[in-house]
Design a protein around this motif. Sequence first.
Motif, PDB file in Angstrom:
ATOM      1  N   HIS B  36       0.823  -1.204   0.000  1.00  8.69           N
ATOM      2  CA  HIS B  36       0.000   0.000   0.000  1.00  8.69           C
ATOM      3  C   HIS B  36       0.866   1.268   0.000  1.00  8.69           C
ATOM      4  CE1 HIS B  36      -3.393  -2.560   0.659  1.00  8.69           C
ATOM      5  NE2 HIS B  36      -2.933  -2.985   1.827  1.00  8.69           N
ATOM      6  N   ASP B  37       0.318   2.323  -0.548  1.00 14.40           N
ATOM      7  CA  ASP B  37       0.942   3.636  -0.425  1.00 14.40           C
ATOM      8  C   ASP B  37       0.618   4.187   0.966  1.00 14.40           C
ATOM      9  OD1 ASP B  37       1.867   3.533  -3.065  1.00 14.40           O
ATOM     10  OD2 ASP B  37      -0.034   4.321  -3.825  1.00 14.40           O
ATOM     11  N   VAL B  38       1.611   4.768   1.596  1.00 15.52           N
ATOM     12  CA  VAL B  38       1.448   5.175   2.990  1.00 15.52           C
ATOM     13  C   VAL B  38       1.794   6.650   3.174  1.00 15.52           C
ATOM     14  CG1 VAL B  38       2.368   4.864   5.331  1.00 15.52           C
ATOM     15  CG2 VAL B  38       1.862   2.866   3.919  1.00 15.52           C
ATOM     16  N   ASN B  39       0.886   7.355   3.824  1.00 16.21           N
ATOM     17  CA  ASN B  39       1.141   8.727   4.265  1.00 16.21           C
ATOM     18  C   ASN B  39       1.232   8.742   5.780  1.00 16.21           C
ATOM     19  OD1 ASN B  39       0.779   9.839   1.623  1.00 16.21           O
ATOM     20  ND2 ASN B  39      -1.432   9.717   1.925  1.00 16.21           N
ATOM     21  N   VAL B  40       2.127   9.555   6.285  1.00 19.38           N
ATOM     22  CA  VAL B  40       2.213   9.750   7.733  1.00 19.38           C
ATOM     23  C   VAL B  40       2.184  11.239   8.008  1.00 19.38           C
ATOM     24  CG1 VAL B  40       3.577   9.393   9.826  1.00 19.38           C
ATOM     25  CG2 VAL B  40       3.616   7.665   8.011  1.00 19.38           C
ATOM     26  N   PHE B  41       1.286  11.643   8.907  1.00 18.45           N
ATOM     27  CA  PHE B  41       1.307  13.017   9.384  1.00 18.45           C
ATOM     28  C   PHE B  41       1.724  12.985  10.847  1.00 18.45           C
ATOM     29  CE2 PHE B  41      -0.545  16.817  11.338  1.00 18.45           C
ATOM     30  CZ  PHE B  41       0.116  17.777  10.576  1.00 18.45           C
ATOM     31  N   ALA B  42       2.881  13.572  11.113  1.00 16.07           N
ATOM     32  CA  ALA B  42       3.403  13.609  12.487  1.00 16.07           C
ATOM     33  C   ALA B  42       3.036  14.946  13.117  1.00 16.07           C
ATOM     34  CB  ALA B  42       4.908  13.416  12.472  1.00 16.07           C
ATOM     35  N   TYR B  43       2.385  14.851  14.249  1.00 11.37           N
ATOM     36  CA  TYR B  43       1.860  16.026  14.934  1.00 11.37           C
ATOM     37  C   TYR B  43       2.409  16.048  16.363  1.00 11.37           C
ATOM     38  CZ  TYR B  43      -1.822  19.517  15.915  1.00 11.37           C
ATOM     39  OH  TYR B  43      -2.514  20.658  16.223  1.00 11.37           O
ATOM     40  N   GLU B  44       2.505  17.227  16.914  1.00  6.41           N
ATOM     41  CA  GLU B  44       3.001  17.390  18.280  1.00  6.41           C
ATOM     42  C   GLU B  44       4.322  16.616  18.460  1.00  6.41           C
ATOM     43  OE1 GLU B  44      -0.303  16.640  20.919  1.00  6.41           O
ATOM     44  OE2 GLU B  44      -1.228  18.531  20.354  1.00  6.41           O
TER      45      GLU B  44
END
Lengths: 108, 137
Positions: B36-44
Amino acid sequence: MANYLFFESRDVFESNDVQRLCELAIQLRRAGHGVALFLVQNGTLSARAGVAASRLHQAIAAGVHVLADEFALAERGIGTERLAGGVEVAPLGEAVGLLAAGWKAAWH
Amino acid sequence: MNDRKTLTFALMDPPYESARTTTAFRLLHAAIAQGHDVNVFAYEGAVALPFARQAPHANATHGRSAEEERHPVPREWVDALAAMAREKGTAFDWVNCGLCVDERGVGEAVACARRGSPADFWKMAEASHNTLVIGTR
């Protein structure tokens, strides 16, 4: 009808919200939705036979698909022979499969 | 293997604080392994996961050198996931919340991580087949 995937990461004796999440899963299942409850981290402690996690047992009886992360079980020394009936041991990749299949997901 | 999908994950925990980080990285690994194509949004605090200046250390208590200790550094895990995605031919996009980065002074990230904003998370989620938010408690 929709499909729901809940990740439970908390120990039932650490947080009463674990019981509430099970109640939500039961209600959704009784409403005809597909529901999977994937136990991860300390959430797997609830999967042991004899643990007074009554809502988890009710969820299984209601048809909620309860899975326990095999990695988390191994970390905690919980063998499959110690699991409550109805709990399926699964790799975390199974949760990814449900995500990819579009199951609505929530983490607790 | 499942049909190729795009999955987005939002992470919030800083490194070395919670088992959630380990589980999150395992989910990312499994998603890439399944193609799968994977996005990660890292917050804080999660914006420190790809911080480039993380350094493994020795363990004087146990008499082990840095090489023997093999202390894990999350930036290497992020890089390893990006490398795995390249090998699999899938997409891997890691976006750090820029304001969170500035607050914490962790602007030096590994090359595969880029700076963005919560608007990027919205765009990622909009363009994904599914999104999982792993929040702090």
